[in-house]
Write a protein that holds these residues in place. Structure first.
Motif, mmCIF file in Angstrom:
data_model
loop_
_atom_site.group_PDB
_atom_site.id
_atom_site.type_symbol
_atom_site.label_atom_id
_atom_site.label_comp_id
_atom_site.label_asym_id
_atom_site.label_seq_id
_atom_site.Cartn_x
_atom_site.Cartn_y
_atom_site.Cartn_z
ATOM 1 N N ARG A 280 0.813 -1.214 0.000
ATOM 2 C CA ARG A 280 0.000 0.000 0.000
ATOM 3 C C ARG A 280 0.852 1.273 0.000
ATOM 4 O O ARG A 280 0.415 2.313 -0.459
ATOM 5 C CB ARG A 280 -0.908 0.000 1.236
ATOM 6 N N SER A 281 2.051 1.192 0.512
ATOM 7 C CA SER A 281 2.913 2.363 0.609
ATOM 8 C C SER A 281 3.471 2.744 -0.767
ATOM 9 O O SER A 281 3.972 1.883 -1.500
ATOM 10 C CB SER A 281 4.077 2.088 1.563
ATOM 11 N N VAL A 282 3.408 4.036 -1.104
ATOM 12 C CA VAL A 282 3.942 4.515 -2.377
ATOM 13 C C VAL A 282 5.456 4.323 -2.417
ATOM 14 O O VAL A 282 6.020 3.899 -3.436
ATOM 15 C CB VAL A 282 3.589 6.005 -2.586
ATOM 16 N N GLN A 283 6.111 4.609 -1.292
ATOM 17 C CA GLN A 283 7.565 4.461 -1.227
ATOM 18 C C GLN A 283 7.971 3.011 -1.452
ATOM 19 O O GLN A 283 8.888 2.719 -2.233
ATOM 20 C CB GLN A 283 8.085 4.944 0.125
ATOM 21 N N ALA A 284 7.297 2.095 -0.768
ATOM 22 C CA ALA A 284 7.622 0.686 -0.910
ATOM 23 C C ALA A 284 7.324 0.194 -2.328
ATOM 24 O O ALA A 284 8.054 -0.632 -2.879
ATOM 25 C CB ALA A 284 6.845 -0.138 0.108
ATOM 26 N N PHE A 285 6.241 0.692 -2.921
ATOM 27 C CA PHE A 285 5.901 0.303 -4.290
ATOM 28 C C PHE A 285 7.000 0.742 -5.258
ATOM 29 O O PHE A 285 7.397 -0.013 -6.154
ATOM 30 C CB PHE A 285 4.562 0.931 -4.697
ATOM 31 N N ARG A 286 7.492 1.962 -5.075
ATOM 32 C CA ARG A 286 8.576 2.442 -5.935
ATOM 33 C C ARG A 286 9.843 1.609 -5.749
ATOM 34 O O ARG A 286 10.550 1.321 -6.715
ATOM 35 C CB ARG A 286 8.865 3.913 -5.619
ATOM 36 N N GLN A 287 10.116 1.251 -4.486
ATOM 37 C CA GLN A 287 11.297 0.433 -4.213
ATOM 38 C C GLN A 287 11.181 -0.930 -4.898
ATOM 39 O O GLN A 287 12.140 -1.425 -5.501
ATOM 40 C CB GLN A 287 11.464 0.249 -2.705
ATOM 41 N N LEU A 288 10.002 -1.522 -4.805
ATOM 42 C CA LEU A 288 9.781 -2.828 -5.424
ATOM 43 C C LEU A 288 9.881 -2.730 -6.943
ATOM 44 O O LEU A 288 10.457 -3.608 -7.599
ATOM 45 C CB LEU A 288 8.406 -3.365 -5.009
ATOM 46 N N ASN A 289 9.336 -1.654 -7.483
ATOM 47 C CA ASN A 289 9.396 -1.455 -8.929
ATOM 48 C C ASN A 289 10.839 -1.284 -9.399
ATOM 49 O O ASN A 289 11.238 -1.809 -10.452
ATOM 50 C CB ASN A 289 8.572 -0.222 -9.313
ATOM 51 N N GLU A 290 11.632 -0.560 -8.596
ATOM 52 C CA GLU A 290 13.046 -0.366 -8.925
ATOM 53 C C GLU A 290 13.802 -1.687 -8.853
ATOM 54 O O GLU A 290 14.625 -1.996 -9.720
ATOM 55 C CB GLU A 290 13.663 0.650 -7.956
ATOM 56 N N LEU A 291 13.513 -2.475 -7.807
ATOM 57 C CA LEU A 291 14.132 -3.795 -7.682
ATOM 58 C C LEU A 291 13.821 -4.661 -8.896
ATOM 59 O O LEU A 291 14.685 -5.359 -9.428
ATOM 60 C CB LEU A 291 13.630 -4.491 -6.411
ATOM 61 N N ASN A 292 12.574 -4.611 -9.328
ATOM 62 C CA ASN A 292 12.146 -5.406 -10.467
ATOM 63 C C ASN A 292 12.895 -5.011 -11.740
ATOM 64 O O ASN A 292 13.398 -5.857 -12.483
ATOM 65 C CB ASN A 292 10.636 -5.229 -10.663
ATOM 66 N N LYS A 293 12.991 -3.689 -11.996
ATOM 67 C CA LYS A 293 13.662 -3.209 -13.201
ATOM 68 C C LYS A 293 15.151 -3.559 -13.205
ATOM 69 O O LYS A 293 15.694 -4.016 -14.213
ATOM 70 C CB LYS A 293 13.490 -1.686 -13.325
ATOM 71 N N LEU A 294 15.806 -3.328 -12.050
ATOM 72 C CA LEU A 294 17.237 -3.620 -11.954
ATOM 73 C C LEU A 294 17.510 -5.113 -12.112
ATOM 74 O O LEU A 294 18.463 -5.513 -12.790
ATOM 75 C CB LEU A 294 17.778 -3.129 -10.614
ATOM 76 N N SER A 295 16.663 -5.939 -11.498
ATOM 77 C CA SER A 295 16.838 -7.389 -11.577
ATOM 78 C C SER A 295 16.648 -7.884 -13.010
ATOM 79 O O SER A 295 17.418 -8.722 -13.503
ATOM 80 C CB SER A 295 15.856 -8.094 -10.646
ATOM 81 N N LYS A 296 15.637 -7.359 -13.680
ATOM 82 C CA LYS A 296 15.410 -7.724 -15.080
ATOM 83 C C LYS A 296 16.611 -7.348 -15.941
ATOM 84 O O LYS A 296 16.987 -8.077 -16.859
ATOM 85 C CB LYS A 296 14.155 -7.028 -15.617
ATOM 86 N N ARG A 297 17.187 -6.185 -15.642
ATOM 87 C CA ARG A 297 18.343 -5.722 -16.412
ATOM 88 C C ARG A 297 19.513 -6.689 -16.268
ATOM 89 O O ARG A 297 20.163 -7.056 -17.254
ATOM 90 C CB ARG A 297 18.744 -4.328 -15.920
ATOM 91 N N ILE A 298 19.778 -7.107 -15.035
ATOM 92 C CA ILE A 298 20.900 -8.022 -14.798
ATOM 93 C C ILE A 298 20.643 -9.372 -15.473
ATOM 94 O O ILE A 298 21.530 -9.925 -16.134
ATOM 95 C CB ILE A 298 21.131 -8.215 -13.284
#
Length: 232
Positions: A95-113
């Protein structure tokens, strides 16, 4: 590891061969439908397996790796994709916007690697920590955060735990961002070398051009009319 391209290549070879054999068994050899279909499946599976082995051998030789190394990295990529799906499953529970952004960033970085290593398996050794530790931590932390965030009542201790988890996710994001840089290290070094080499060539060409221009300039006091009058 162009698995999809290799798959298409196998299908392009085996589908016509299998179907052609099936027609021959039915029309040319006079076999009934069930035995002919059984042979079609056997031919397809055997051919697909054989071509896959040839493709793997060719890829291993091209990369300069052993077959066991290649298979290990292929397995790690498959595991990482599975863990990434687990990570993405927590999107709807946060529900947290901050946590959602963090998760989205994790997802993008992981996909990149995963994409980088998929294109060049040798880069796996630059980012082993990502596959063995960082991605696991990301899945575990996001799961923990989603669980805590969905609790109806949040006492001060739980609020503190949520805040600590968000901070840890931030630190983990930074570590995975470093993993991306490590995965790209050799590419950046190659690009820098190419740019330096281009600068050297450009400098040489500039020097040669300046030398040619200097030679073409008349010497001081050397008037073309003087040369003509001297000659006459």
């Amino acid at each position: 590891m162009n698995n999809f391209q290799q798959f298409l290549t196998r299908q392009a070879i085996m589908l016509p061969v299998s179907f052609g054999s099936w027609l021959y068994f039915l029309l040319g050899a006079g076999m009934t439908f069930i035995p002919a279909t059984g042979l079609l499946i056997a031919i397809y599976l055997a051919g697909d397996f054989s071509i896959r082995q040839v493709q793997t051998t060719s890829e291993v030789k091209r990369l300069g790796m052993t077959r066991s190394e290649y298979k290990h990295i292929e397995h790690q990529l498959s595991e990482a994709k599975s863990k990434l799906r687990q990570l993405n499953a927590h999107y709807g529970n946060i529900r947290s916007v901050q946590a959602f952004r963090q998760l989205n960033e994790l997802n993008k970085l992981s996909k990149r690697i995963i994409g980088i290593v998929g294109q060049n398996p040798k880069k796996f050794y630059n980012v082993e920590k990502f596959f063995y530790a960082h991605l696991d931590s990301a899945v575990e932390l996001s799961s923990k955060y989603a669980l805590l965030a969905n609790q109806p009542a949040k006492d001060p201790e739980m609020q503190a735990t949520l805040q600590q988890t968000r901070e840890t996710l931030t630190d983990l994001n930074e570590e995975i961002r470093k993993d991306v840089k490590r995965a790209l290290t050799t590419d950046l070094e190659t690009l820098k070398f190419e740019l330096d080499y281009a600068d050297v060539l450009t400098g040489k060409e500039r020097k040669q051009l300046n030398t040619a221009e200097t030679k073409s300039l008349p010497l001081e006091g050397d008037d073309p009319d003087d040369r003509k009058s001297t000659g006459s």
